[in-house]
Structure formats: C-alpha cells, structure tokens
Write a protein that holds these residues in place. Sequence first.
Motif, mmCIF file in Angstrom:
data_model
loop_
_atom_site.group_PDB
_atom_site.id
_atom_site.type_symbol
_atom_site.label_atom_id
_atom_site.label_comp_id
_atom_site.label_asym_id
_atom_site.label_seq_id
_atom_site.Cartn_x
_atom_site.Cartn_y
_atom_site.Cartn_z
ATOM 1 N N VAL A 195 2.132 46.246 -6.240
ATOM 2 C CA VAL A 195 3.018 47.406 -6.116
ATOM 3 C C VAL A 195 3.279 48.010 -7.491
ATOM 4 C CG1 VAL A 195 5.364 48.128 -5.539
ATOM 5 C CG2 VAL A 195 4.074 46.685 -3.956
ATOM 6 N N ASP A 196 3.451 47.161 -8.509
ATOM 7 C CA ASP A 196 3.659 47.668 -9.868
ATOM 8 C C ASP A 196 2.454 48.472 -10.355
ATOM 9 O OD1 ASP A 196 6.132 46.474 -9.939
ATOM 10 O OD2 ASP A 196 5.430 44.668 -10.981
ATOM 11 N N VAL A 197 1.256 48.026 -9.982
ATOM 12 C CA VAL A 197 0.043 48.734 -10.403
ATOM 13 C C VAL A 197 -0.078 50.072 -9.683
ATOM 14 C CG1 VAL A 197 -2.487 48.671 -10.385
ATOM 15 C CG2 VAL A 197 -1.192 46.636 -11.032
ATOM 16 N N ASN A 198 0.151 50.084 -8.371
ATOM 17 C CA ASN A 198 0.020 51.317 -7.587
ATOM 18 C C ASN A 198 0.925 51.229 -6.370
ATOM 19 O OD1 ASN A 198 -0.698 53.628 -6.268
ATOM 20 N ND2 ASN A 198 -2.859 53.145 -6.040
ATOM 21 N N ALA A 199 2.073 51.870 -6.463
ATOM 22 C CA ALA A 199 3.040 51.822 -5.366
ATOM 23 C C ALA A 199 2.617 52.687 -4.187
ATOM 24 C CB ALA A 199 4.422 52.280 -5.863
ATOM 25 N N ARG A 200 1.513 53.439 -4.320
ATOM 26 C CA ARG A 200 1.060 54.302 -3.227
ATOM 27 C C ARG A 200 0.106 53.590 -2.280
ATOM 28 N NH1 ARG A 200 -0.192 57.114 -7.754
ATOM 29 N NH2 ARG A 200 -2.413 57.031 -7.257
ATOM 30 N N ASP A 201 -0.315 52.382 -2.617
ATOM 31 C CA ASP A 201 -1.260 51.660 -1.768
ATOM 32 C C ASP A 201 -0.500 50.884 -0.696
ATOM 33 O OD1 ASP A 201 -3.159 49.520 -0.836
ATOM 34 O OD2 ASP A 201 -4.457 50.558 -2.256
ATOM 35 N N PHE A 202 -0.769 51.222 0.559
ATOM 36 C CA PHE A 202 -0.005 50.617 1.652
ATOM 37 C C PHE A 202 -0.287 49.129 1.806
ATOM 38 C CE2 PHE A 202 -4.029 51.085 3.755
ATOM 39 C CZ PHE A 202 -4.037 50.127 4.751
ATOM 40 N N ARG A 203 -1.427 48.639 1.336
ATOM 41 C CA ARG A 203 -1.816 47.251 1.590
ATOM 42 C C ARG A 203 -0.860 46.263 0.947
ATOM 43 N NH1 ARG A 203 -7.796 47.379 -0.595
ATOM 44 N NH2 ARG A 203 -6.665 48.569 -2.193
ATOM 45 N N ALA A 204 -0.358 46.596 -0.257
ATOM 46 C CA ALA A 204 0.572 45.694 -0.926
ATOM 47 C C ALA A 204 1.887 45.615 -0.158
ATOM 48 C CB ALA A 204 0.811 46.162 -2.355
ATOM 49 N N TRP A 205 2.405 46.752 0.283
ATOM 50 C CA TRP A 205 3.651 46.748 1.069
ATOM 51 C C TRP A 205 3.455 46.014 2.394
ATOM 52 C CZ3 TRP A 205 7.629 48.031 -1.719
ATOM 53 C CH2 TRP A 205 7.530 48.991 -2.724
ATOM 54 N N TYR A 206 2.319 46.244 3.031
ATOM 55 C CA TYR A 206 2.042 45.574 4.305
ATOM 56 C C TYR A 206 1.926 44.058 4.092
ATOM 57 C CZ TYR A 206 -0.058 44.823 8.904
ATOM 58 O OH TYR A 206 -0.306 44.394 10.178
ATOM 59 N N GLY A 207 1.300 43.656 2.980
ATOM 60 C CA GLY A 207 1.203 42.230 2.681
ATOM 61 C C GLY A 207 2.566 41.592 2.477
ATOM 62 N N LEU A 208 3.474 42.304 1.796
ATOM 63 C CA LEU A 208 4.842 41.791 1.640
ATOM 64 C C LEU A 208 5.527 41.658 2.999
ATOM 65 C CD1 LEU A 208 5.964 43.789 -1.523
ATOM 66 C CD2 LEU A 208 5.888 41.294 -1.315
ATOM 67 N N GLY A 209 5.326 42.649 3.861
ATOM 68 C CA GLY A 209 5.908 42.560 5.199
ATOM 69 C C GLY A 209 5.380 41.366 5.967
ATOM 70 N N GLN A 210 4.068 41.129 5.899
ATOM 71 C CA GLN A 210 3.477 39.972 6.576
ATOM 72 C C GLN A 210 4.064 38.658 6.059
ATOM 73 O OE1 GLN A 210 -0.818 40.658 6.023
ATOM 74 N NE2 GLN A 210 -1.006 40.558 8.249
ATOM 75 N N THR A 211 4.221 38.577 4.745
ATOM 76 C CA THR A 211 4.720 37.333 4.155
ATOM 77 C C THR A 211 6.136 37.047 4.624
ATOM 78 O OG1 THR A 211 3.371 37.836 2.208
ATOM 79 C CG2 THR A 211 4.992 36.084 1.992
ATOM 80 N N TYR A 212 6.991 38.052 4.588
ATOM 81 C CA TYR A 212 8.375 37.827 5.036
ATOM 82 C C TYR A 212 8.442 37.615 6.550
ATOM 83 C CZ TYR A 212 10.334 38.739 0.454
ATOM 84 O OH TYR A 212 10.680 38.638 -0.882
ATOM 85 N N GLU A 213 7.507 38.183 7.288
ATOM 86 C CA GLU A 213 7.454 37.901 8.727
ATOM 87 C C GLU A 213 7.123 36.436 8.970
ATOM 88 O OE1 GLU A 213 4.428 38.931 12.328
ATOM 89 O OE2 GLU A 213 5.020 40.626 11.064
ATOM 90 N N ILE A 214 6.179 35.892 8.193
ATOM 91 C CA ILE A 214 5.848 34.467 8.308
ATOM 92 C C ILE A 214 7.051 33.599 7.985
ATOM 93 C CG2 ILE A 214 4.459 32.633 7.233
ATOM 94 C CD1 ILE A 214 2.206 34.721 6.974
ATOM 95 N N LEU A 215 7.857 34.055 7.025
ATOM 96 C CA LEU A 215 9.059 33.314 6.630
ATOM 97 C C LEU A 215 10.221 33.532 7.601
ATOM 98 C CD1 LEU A 215 8.953 33.997 2.784
ATOM 99 C CD2 LEU A 215 8.431 31.838 3.941
ATOM 100 N N GLN A 216 9.986 34.280 8.686
ATOM 101 C CA GLN A 216 11.008 34.581 9.690
ATOM 102 C C GLN A 216 12.175 35.391 9.112
ATOM 103 O OE1 GLN A 216 10.688 33.222 13.136
ATOM 104 N NE2 GLN A 216 8.635 33.082 12.274
ATOM 105 N N MET A 217 11.911 36.153 8.058
ATOM 106 C CA MET A 217 12.927 37.005 7.438
ATOM 107 C C MET A 217 12.617 38.441 7.860
ATOM 108 S SD MET A 217 12.916 35.116 3.726
ATOM 109 C CE MET A 217 14.274 36.025 3.023
ATOM 110 N N PHE A 218 12.988 38.754 9.096
ATOM 111 C CA PHE A 218 12.507 39.990 9.712
ATOM 112 C C PHE A 218 13.172 41.236 9.149
ATOM 113 C CE2 PHE A 218 11.715 36.654 12.901
ATOM 114 C CZ PHE A 218 10.344 36.801 13.002
ATOM 115 N N ALA A 219 14.385 41.138 8.636
ATOM 116 C CA ALA A 219 15.019 42.314 8.029
ATOM 117 C C ALA A 219 14.257 42.739 6.779
ATOM 118 C CB ALA A 219 16.475 42.009 7.698
ATOM 119 N N TYR A 220 13.850 41.759 5.944
ATOM 120 C CA TYR A 220 13.039 42.073 4.772
ATOM 121 C C TYR A 220 11.669 42.611 5.186
ATOM 122 C CZ TYR A 220 16.351 39.702 1.676
ATOM 123 O OH TYR A 220 17.463 39.346 0.967
ATOM 124 N N ALA A 221 11.067 41.965 6.178
ATOM 125 C CA ALA A 221 9.749 42.420 6.648
ATOM 126 C C ALA A 221 9.821 43.856 7.150
ATOM 127 C CB ALA A 221 9.249 41.491 7.753
#
Length: 630
Positions: free
Chosen positions: A417-443
């Motif tokens: 995200v720091d390198v390119n905040a316009r790339d959706f893949r990094a944001w989607y990856g963060l969402g997936q990670t927090y979903e795995i952690l059962q932290m759905f508000a963050y996801a």
Amino acid sequence: AAAAAAAAAARPEEVRQQLRYAIGELQLRGLQNSAKWAAEQLTGLELSVIADDADTVNKQLNSLNMQSDLYLLAKSVFDAREYARCAALLDAAACGARALNPLEKFMRWYATYLAGERRKECETLEGKKAAVNQELESLLAELQEQYQRDGLDAFGLWLLGVVLRDLSVAGGTAASALAALAAAESDARVGFGNGGGGAAPGEALAQRAIGALAASLLQFPLHWSGWLDLCGLCVDKDVLPEGLVQGIPDEQRWVYACFLAQLLTEQQQPQAALELLGQLEALFPHSAHLLSATALAHYALRAYDAAEASFSAARMRDPHRLEHLDVLSDILFVKEARRELSHLAREASRVDKFRAETCVAIGNYYSLKRRHERAVLYFRRALRCDRRCLAAWILIGHEYLELKNTGAAIEAYRRAVDVNARDFRAWYGLGQTYEILQMFAYALHYYGKAAALKPYDARMWSALGFCYQRLDRRLDAIRCYERAVANDDQEGLATIRLARLYAERNMPDKAAANYRKHVETRSGDGGADGNKGIYASSGEAPSADTVEALLFLAGWHRKRGELIEAIACCHRVLEYPGQSAQEEAKGILRQIRSQQQGGGGARASPPRGRRNESAFADSLDWSADMGDEG
C-alpha cells in the motif's frame, strides 16, 4: 474521441522526425527511460518509414559534440551512476566565474535529486522508517527562484513537478515547503497554480505538481516519464489539467492518446483503453510497448487468454524485453500453466537473473509447485533488486497467508500500500488476512477500499457481502451480493450466498432465481435450451453448492407444478456421491409420483408434445423404481 482522432490522423513520417529529435534531447539529459520508450515507438512504426536518415544522425552527433567539456565529464559521471559526484562537479563550476547553461543546470538539479533518492534508499535498507529525500526542500527553493528569475524549460518544469509530488507525501515536510512557496515574491506569476486555497498542505502541493507537469508536457510532449508522473497524480485526484490536449500541437496529440490509454487502465476502465490502443496500433503496428499495454488492459478485464496472447506477441517481437514479465507470470500462475511458467522463468533468467521481474516469475513458479518458502526467497530477492516492486510485496503477502503467518502477511500488504495505494490487490489481501483472523470489522474496511478502486469486480462485492453477513447486517449483505451478481459473478459465490439469504427471509422466488443463476454459472450453460439445458447432466458430479441449489429448485418447481424441471434437478443430484443428498432427491421424486397419482390439483408444466409426455411418463416410472429401491 479527440485523442483517438489525433492518433488516426498522425502521419508516420512526421512522427518519426518527432521521435528522433526527442530521443536526442532526452539522452542528453540522462532521461533513459523516456528515451527508451521513444525509441520503442520509433521502431514500432511501419518498416518503410524507419530507414536511417544520415542528415538527422549527423545533427544529433553534432549536438553532443557541441557541448562543453564540463558537460561531457558530468554526463560521463552521471551515466556511471555517480550522482553526488556529478552534482559536485557542476556545483564547483557554478561557484566559479562561468555560468552554467540550461542543460548543465538541469543535469546538476537532476543529479542532486537522484543522489538524495539514493541516500533515502540506503536509510530505508538500514531500517529507518519514513526516510525522505533530504534534497527536496533545497531543490524546490532553487527551482522556484530560477522560475521567477528566468523561467524554466520543459525539463526544469518536469523536475519541479516531481519535487512537488514527492513533498506532497512527505508528511511534516509538506507544510514547510508550502509555506516557503507561499512566501515567494512573485507567486502570482507561477503558471502551475496556487494549490487550491485552503486545501491541506499535501493536497495543495499535489495540485501544484499537476500544474507544473502539465506545463512541462505542453512544451515537450514526447517526455513519457512526465506523462507517467502526471498519470499517477491524476488517478489519485481523479482530475485532468484543463486545456492540456488543446495546448499540444495537432501532430503530437498521438502521445496524449498513449497517456489516456494508460490513465484509463489505471482507473479500471480497460475497455475504453483497448479502443484507444486499437487506434494507436494502426500508427505503430510493430510496437512492443502497445502490445504490452493491450495485454495489461485485457488482464484488468480478467481476459487471461487474450492477455497472454498479447504478451506472447510482444515477446516474439522483442524476446529480451522484461517489462511487465511479472504480470505474464501471474497470468500463467492463475491458469496453472506450470510448463509455460517454467519456460518463461528459465528464459528470463538467461536475459537477466537479477532483474526484479525475473525473480517474481521464478517465485510464481515455486508458488505454483507449493514450495512457498522458496517462493518467498525469490520474492525477497526481487525486493533487493527493486524496493518498490509492487508485485513482490503483494505476492510475499500471499505466500505468508499460505504459510499461516498472518502477521508477516499484513506487514507485506501494508508495504505494498505504501508503494502504490491505488492497487486494489494490496487492500484486498489485507481484507482476506483480517477475515481469516475473524476480525470482520477490519476486513470490511479494507475490502471497502478495494471495492472503491475496482468497483466492477464481483469478487470485491462478494467479500464485502460476506463480512456484512458475519456482522449480522443482512440487508447490507444482500445489497453487496446483488452488486456482485450484476457485475458478472463468474465464481458463483455471490449467487449462492444471495439465494441463501433470500431463502432465510422467506422469499422463495428470488432465492430460486439466484439458485438458478448459480447452476447456470457452474454448468456453463446459458439456458438456451430452457431449463432442460440448465439441469442436464454435464458428465461430472455437481459440487456441494450446486447440489444445494438443485435440491431447492427441485422443491420449488414441484410446488409450482413444473414436474419435468423438478425431476431433472433430482436426476442431477443423484450424480452426487453424498448419500444424504441422494436420499433427499429420492424423497422429492416420491412426492412427485404421489402428486401425479393423486391428481393433487397441481398446475401443469408448460405445454409438451406427445413425445415429451411419453418421456415424462417414463421418468415417473423410473423414479418410482428408484423410490422402491430407496
């Protein structure tokens, strides 16, 4: 439309002269990437146009020979990447009796900027957080003073725009830089704007950067790095400088079409980008750059076969070209083409083993082989080659997810995200990670960022809907799933989840419509032959989700009196190896038999001929036998 018309009207002979002149000017200033791009377009013209012109070649050689001895020394040192030494040589001359000419001034400013960037990279590697280029503020003051005194040429304006852009994201430095600009005596003279009044310092500097870059490109339109810098700012701010296309000479507006195609791809409008690129390919039929741009647009559309074909054509024209090789390796990874990916990684290694794109391709190959530790090793090697390699950061995050190291995955995605905040893949990856952690508000927050960047991708809305569902916000989940279905839910995740929600809310007709869409998606049958074509056996056992949909549809059709369709659904379920599903399907078949024998008052199925009625009777006899066996 204006850009497409300009591309279609451009004359190859004029374009060739423009490009040859531009290459010489760019090379004189050490702008190698832009010179390489211009040379690629030059050789991409029709073969009948690109014959060498001895007079033009001699003029370019003379322009180099006419430079001062000091410039020749400084340029040699610059080409050896000794940027601090280059700046020091020109500084010493500037302090002497002889004034520097505009070319030497630009070389000094640019070398100073690159020396600061190199020091920033060293500080980052040493572990310093939020490292910044320490030369930015002094460069800004000097460029601003030069602009007010004698003006800046196109390349000086470009460097001013780059400095303003870097300062706009430099945190606390932005405020002091903006204050210094505001205090300048002739600020009203500055042709690149006043920064938007009461806007935040970073925003105001970004607006000034857009103005400076636009002014630079109006003077020298064939500076491709300037267009890329402007593209990055325009994507972030969702604006285009006013009057830019009108200010470019008609014979050079084709380069604006190249910029617009790049911008549209970045803005997730790849279909419009493909239309522009098609016009440009008529002018540059042999350009590997345009083929790669076409491949990137197809990749954004998830048309992986078309993207692979365009990349393959570009590699046939220039087998040693490694730009965007990481994207091609990603396409082969998604298609699970292990042999082709292995061949690609081997060929890239022969060209340049320590290029970031090569390391990413090798890492993707090991990831496809499930050797995730080895893949991480090569992705980290890519980062040693280029710390700002976005693909490497994202793919390291993916690998750490596979290795169940969620903390390292989050850190990698944040760096992406720091390198390119316009790339959706990094944001989607963060969402997936927090979903795995059962932290759905963050996801939910991170999936929302991804959906804002790629609003026409069904996967983003499916992920948002799932998070809303887990947070017990059913209506919001339904809205997201409906958005996913409207945007071509190729995986069928949204349709099955939306159908379940409608079934829970006792809305059987809407549930049946979405279950039916799910069966169509999974069977690959658009229903051209009616329900019979949708429910017909595909030769493979249906998945668990498809069985769930078929059982619901069997009951729904039975209640509506559409018995042929209900029987077809049950027959598909009987192909599934699960015993409980088979028992349920046999139960529905027995109910259909009882309903038919008892008359039941059920509404008849759509009109059928005698042949279909006979087949219907045979199906009932067969289902009765199955019921007896059950």
